[in-house]
Design a protein around this motif. Structure first.
Motif, PDB file in Angstrom:
ATOM      1  N   SER A 170       0.838  -1.198   0.000  1.00 47.51           N
ATOM      2  CA  SER A 170       0.000   0.000   0.000  1.00 47.51           C
ATOM      3  C   SER A 170       0.872   1.246   0.000  1.00 47.51           C
ATOM      4  O   SER A 170       2.002   1.227   0.481  1.00 47.51           O
ATOM      5  N   ILE A 171       0.336   2.314  -0.575  1.00 45.81           N
ATOM      6  CA  ILE A 171       0.973   3.625  -0.572  1.00 45.81           C
ATOM      7  C   ILE A 171      -0.067   4.640  -0.129  1.00 45.81           C
ATOM      8  O   ILE A 171      -1.152   4.724  -0.722  1.00 45.81           O
ATOM      9  N   LEU A 172       0.250   5.370   0.913  1.00 41.64           N
ATOM     10  CA  LEU A 172      -0.610   6.457   1.381  1.00 41.64           C
ATOM     11  C   LEU A 172       0.138   7.753   1.108  1.00 41.64           C
ATOM     12  O   LEU A 172       1.232   7.954   1.629  1.00 41.64           O
ATOM     13  N   GLU A 173      -0.417   8.641   0.286  1.00 39.57           N
ATOM     14  CA  GLU A 173       0.343   9.840  -0.085  1.00 39.57           C
ATOM     15  C   GLU A 173      -0.505  11.103   0.038  1.00 39.57           C
ATOM     16  O   GLU A 173      -1.667  11.136  -0.372  1.00 39.57           O
ATOM     17  N   PHE A 174       0.136  12.129   0.590  1.00 43.62           N
ATOM     18  CA  PHE A 174      -0.497  13.445   0.686  1.00 43.62           C
ATOM     19  C   PHE A 174       0.402  14.483   0.056  1.00 43.62           C
ATOM     20  O   PHE A 174       1.620  14.483   0.259  1.00 43.62           O
ATOM     21  N   HIS A 175      -0.210  15.369  -0.743  1.00 42.45           N
ATOM     22  CA  HIS A 175       0.529  16.522  -1.265  1.00 42.45           C
ATOM     23  C   HIS A 175      -0.405  17.722  -1.248  1.00 42.45           C
ATOM     24  O   HIS A 175      -1.532  17.647  -1.754  1.00 42.45           O
ATOM     25  N   PRO A 176       0.029  18.835  -0.655  1.00 46.89           N
ATOM     26  CA  PRO A 176      -0.868  19.986  -0.494  1.00 46.89           C
ATOM     27  C   PRO A 176      -1.116  20.805  -1.754  1.00 46.89           C
ATOM     28  O   PRO A 176      -2.171  21.416  -1.882  1.00 46.89           O
ATOM     29  N   PHE A 177      -0.168  20.810  -2.715  1.00 48.53           N
ATOM     30  CA  PHE A 177      -0.355  21.717  -3.851  1.00 48.53           C
ATOM     31  C   PHE A 177       0.070  21.153  -5.199  1.00 48.53           C
ATOM     32  O   PHE A 177       0.076  21.868  -6.200  1.00 48.53           O
ATOM     33  N   LEU A 178       0.403  19.861  -5.266  1.00 51.69           N
ATOM     34  CA  LEU A 178       0.743  19.230  -6.539  1.00 51.69           C
ATOM     35  C   LEU A 178       0.123  17.839  -6.638  1.00 51.69           C
ATOM     36  O   LEU A 178      -0.146  17.193  -5.618  1.00 51.69           O
ATOM     37  N   VAL A 179      -0.091  17.383  -7.855  1.00 51.98           N
ATOM     38  CA  VAL A 179      -0.456  15.992  -8.076  1.00 51.98           C
ATOM     39  C   VAL A 179       0.774  15.147  -7.742  1.00 51.98           C
ATOM     40  O   VAL A 179       1.886  15.473  -8.169  1.00 51.98           O
ATOM     41  N   PRO A 180       0.644  14.078  -6.957  1.00 49.63           N
ATOM     42  CA  PRO A 180       1.811  13.247  -6.601  1.00 49.63           C
ATOM     43  C   PRO A 180       2.576  12.779  -7.831  1.00 49.63           C
ATOM     44  O   PRO A 180       1.986  12.512  -8.887  1.00 49.63           O
ATOM     45  N   SER A 181       3.885  12.656  -7.706  1.00 52.05           N
ATOM     46  CA  SER A 181       4.754  12.361  -8.856  1.00 52.05           C
ATOM     47  C   SER A 181       4.393  11.054  -9.552  1.00 52.05           C
ATOM     48  O   SER A 181       4.509  10.943 -10.771  1.00 52.05           O
ATOM     49  N   VAL A 221      -1.976  -0.922  -3.530  1.00 51.20           N
ATOM     50  CA  VAL A 221      -3.167  -0.100  -3.325  1.00 51.20           C
ATOM     51  C   VAL A 221      -2.674   1.306  -2.993  1.00 51.20           C
ATOM     52  O   VAL A 221      -1.789   1.473  -2.150  1.00 51.20           O
ATOM     53  N   MET A 222      -3.220   2.317  -3.652  1.00 54.17           N
ATOM     54  CA  MET A 222      -2.758   3.686  -3.401  1.00 54.17           C
ATOM     55  C   MET A 222      -3.914   4.573  -2.992  1.00 54.17           C
ATOM     56  O   MET A 222      -4.933   4.661  -3.692  1.00 54.17           O
ATOM     57  N   MET A 223      -3.773   5.205  -1.845  1.00 47.56           N
ATOM     58  CA  MET A 223      -4.752   6.167  -1.352  1.00 47.56           C
ATOM     59  C   MET A 223      -4.102   7.539  -1.345  1.00 47.56           C
ATOM     60  O   MET A 223      -3.007   7.702  -0.787  1.00 47.56           O
ATOM     61  N   VAL A 224      -4.755   8.498  -1.974  1.00 48.61           N
ATOM     62  CA  VAL A 224      -4.166   9.816  -2.189  1.00 48.61           C
ATOM     63  C   VAL A 224      -5.077  10.902  -1.628  1.00 48.61           C
ATOM     64  O   VAL A 224      -6.286  10.895  -1.865  1.00 48.61           O
ATOM     65  N   VAL A 225      -4.481  11.820  -0.899  1.00 47.88           N
ATOM     66  CA  VAL A 225      -5.178  13.033  -0.473  1.00 47.88           C
ATOM     67  C   VAL A 225      -4.375  14.212  -1.020  1.00 47.88           C
ATOM     68  O   VAL A 225      -3.159  14.270  -0.818  1.00 47.88           O
ATOM     69  N   ILE A 226      -5.042  15.088  -1.740  1.00 50.58           N
ATOM     70  CA  ILE A 226      -4.359  16.280  -2.260  1.00 50.58           C
ATOM     71  C   ILE A 226      -5.049  17.530  -1.737  1.00 50.58           C
ATOM     72  O   ILE A 226      -6.243  17.519  -1.425  1.00 50.58           O
ATOM     73  N   GLY A 227      -4.280  18.599  -1.658  1.00 49.34           N
ATOM     74  CA  GLY A 227      -4.852  19.860  -1.213  1.00 49.34           C
ATOM     75  C   GLY A 227      -5.774  20.439  -2.271  1.00 49.34           C
ATOM     76  O   GLY A 227      -5.564  20.256  -3.472  1.00 49.34           O
ATOM     77  N   LEU A 262      -5.641  16.300 -14.898  1.00 47.73           N
ATOM     78  CA  LEU A 262      -6.836  15.960 -14.110  1.00 47.73           C
ATOM     79  C   LEU A 262      -7.623  14.823 -14.751  1.00 47.73           C
ATOM     80  O   LEU A 262      -8.181  13.976 -14.045  1.00 47.73           O
ATOM     81  N   GLU A 263      -7.665  14.785 -16.065  1.00 48.87           N
ATOM     82  CA  GLU A 263      -8.363  13.683 -16.744  1.00 48.87           C
ATOM     83  C   GLU A 263      -7.662  12.358 -16.459  1.00 48.87           C
ATOM     84  O   GLU A 263      -8.313  11.322 -16.279  1.00 48.87           O
ATOM     85  N   TYR A 264      -6.347  12.402 -16.404  1.00 46.15           N
ATOM     86  CA  TYR A 264      -5.582  11.184 -16.128  1.00 46.15           C
ATOM     87  C   TYR A 264      -5.847  10.696 -14.703  1.00 46.15           C
ATOM     88  O   TYR A 264      -6.112   9.500 -14.478  1.00 46.15           O
ATOM     89  N   VAL A 265      -5.783  11.598 -13.732  1.00 42.69           N
ATOM     90  CA  VAL A 265      -6.037  11.221 -12.336  1.00 42.69           C
ATOM     91  C   VAL A 265      -7.477  10.744 -12.168  1.00 42.69           C
ATOM     92  O   VAL A 265      -7.746   9.768 -11.471  1.00 42.69           O
ATOM     93  N   HIS A 266      -8.399  11.433 -12.827  1.00 40.68           N
ATOM     94  CA  HIS A 266      -9.815  11.054 -12.747  1.00 40.68           C
ATOM     95  C   HIS A 266     -10.018   9.638 -13.274  1.00 40.68           C
ATOM     96  O   HIS A 266     -10.761   8.841 -12.684  1.00 40.68           O
ATOM     97  N   ALA A 267      -9.352   9.291 -14.391  1.00 40.97           N
ATOM     98  CA  ALA A 267      -9.494   7.956 -14.963  1.00 40.97           C
ATOM     99  C   ALA A 267      -8.965   6.890 -14.005  1.00 40.97           C
ATOM    100  O   ALA A 267      -9.575   5.819 -13.855  1.00 40.97           O
ATOM    101  N   LEU A 268      -7.840   7.166 -13.348  1.00 40.06           N
ATOM    102  CA  LEU A 268      -7.288   6.208 -12.387  1.00 40.06           C
ATOM    103  C   LEU A 268      -8.245   5.999 -11.213  1.00 40.06           C
ATOM    104  O   LEU A 268      -8.432   4.873 -10.740  1.00 40.06           O
ATOM    105  N   ALA A 269      -8.837   7.090 -10.739  1.00 37.03           N
ATOM    106  CA  ALA A 269      -9.765   6.998  -9.609  1.00 37.03           C
ATOM    107  C   ALA A 269     -11.070   6.325 -10.037  1.00 37.03           C
ATOM    108  O   ALA A 269     -11.662   5.557  -9.266  1.00 37.03           O
ATOM    109  N   LYS A 270     -11.508   6.604 -11.244  1.00 41.31           N
ATOM    110  CA  LYS A 270     -12.775   6.061 -11.733  1.00 41.31           C
ATOM    111  C   LYS A 270     -12.725   4.540 -11.836  1.00 41.31           C
ATOM    112  O   LYS A 270     -13.704   3.855 -11.532  1.00 41.31           O
ATOM    113  N   ARG A 271     -11.575   4.022 -12.245  1.00 40.41           N
ATOM    114  CA  ARG A 271     -11.454   2.561 -12.342  1.00 40.41           C
ATOM    115  C   ARG A 271     -10.871   1.959 -11.055  1.00 40.41           C
ATOM    116  O   ARG A 271     -10.454   0.810 -11.045  1.00 40.41           O
TER     117      ARG A 271
END
Length: 268
Positions: free
Chosen positions: A97-108, A153-159, A177-186
């Protein structure tokens, strides 16, 4: 030349191998460019030999990496530390698992090439273009490996600032954003967005990784360089911090709807 640990040579060799493969070169092809046999390149990549100063310069020139390999070697030998990038890649592959938080960028790990390029050029505009391009290729390769795999499994919280203060208002941000949305959607990732300006993530970006059979650890970013944290108590505190962030953030469904609404505001 002072003796260098095998660990440092192997870590540096891994980066050399990735840069060579990213250029589509075989060990033999690179060897010919250096005036040596392919086995000499193999020995460097496997950490069996120590690169001489002139070899470092020749490698950077042949691979078009600016002074990246030479600088990385110098930093490792001087500090005696493992390069974070090589270690991070290995941990990502092994992590459950990966738990990642970034306040002002999409994680790398979730960035597109255009987004990653824009961010890197903004953060270090003085770096050679070749070095930026090599770093982007490495980042995208990590992301592609993640996207094509079933784990971790990756859980992401962004600012929320990622959406309200985007890096641009055009195709770069829309594509990201479309790329991140697609990953979350599936359901490849679980995405949440912070709702309030005051939250436990004000300490800055961090990632909690769980690479069995090793213990959990944290990678915390800073303005100077990243830091791996292994102390169990500190790791436990970061996990608590992440779970408090999840509890205070928008639920995944609401977060996805907000991303969809934001996408519509950017030019295609």
């Amino acid at each position: 030349m002072a003796k260098v640990s095998t660990d440092i040579k192997e870590r540096w060799g891994c980066v050399l191998q990735r840069r060579r493969e990213a250029c589509g070169m075989t060990q033999e092809t690179l060897g010919r460019a250096l005036g040596v046999k392919g086995t000499a390149v193999s020995n460097l990549e496997r950490g069996r030999t120590t690169p001489a100063r002139d070899v470092l310069a020749s490698l950077d020139k042949a691979l078009g990496t600016g002074d990246e390999l030479a600088q990385l070697w110098e930093d490792l030998v001087k500090e005696g530390k493992i390069p974070w990038l090589g270690q991070m890649e290995e941990l990502e592959k092994k992590a459950a698992s990966i738990l990642e938080f970034h306040p002002f960028l999409v994680p790398s790990l979730l960035q597109t090439a255009d987004y990653a390029t824009a961010v890197m050029r903004a953060v270090t505009p003085w770096e050679p273009q070749a070095r930026t391009e090599a770093s982007v290729r490495e980042r995208i390769a990590r992301g592609e490996r993640f996207q094509s795999a079933d784990t971790p499994v990756m859980m992401v919280v962004i600012g929320r600032a990622v959406l309200t203060e985007p890096i641009d208002h055009g195709p770069v941000m829309r594509g990201q954003l479309e790329y991140v949305h697609a990953l979350a959607k599936r359901e490849r990732i679980t995405l949440q967005i912070t709702e309030e300006p005051l939250h436990p993530g004000l300490v800055g970006p961090f990632t909690v990784l769980d690479p069995p059979p090793e213990r959990e650890l944290v990678y915390a970013e800073s303005a100077h360089k990243g830091q791996f944290i292994h102390d169990p108590d500190a790791v436990g505190e970061f996990k608590l911090r992440f779970h408090r962030l999840q509890a205070a953030a928008m639920p995944p469904g609401q977060s996805l709807r907000l991303v969809e609404e934001t996408i519509e505001g950017f030019a295609p």
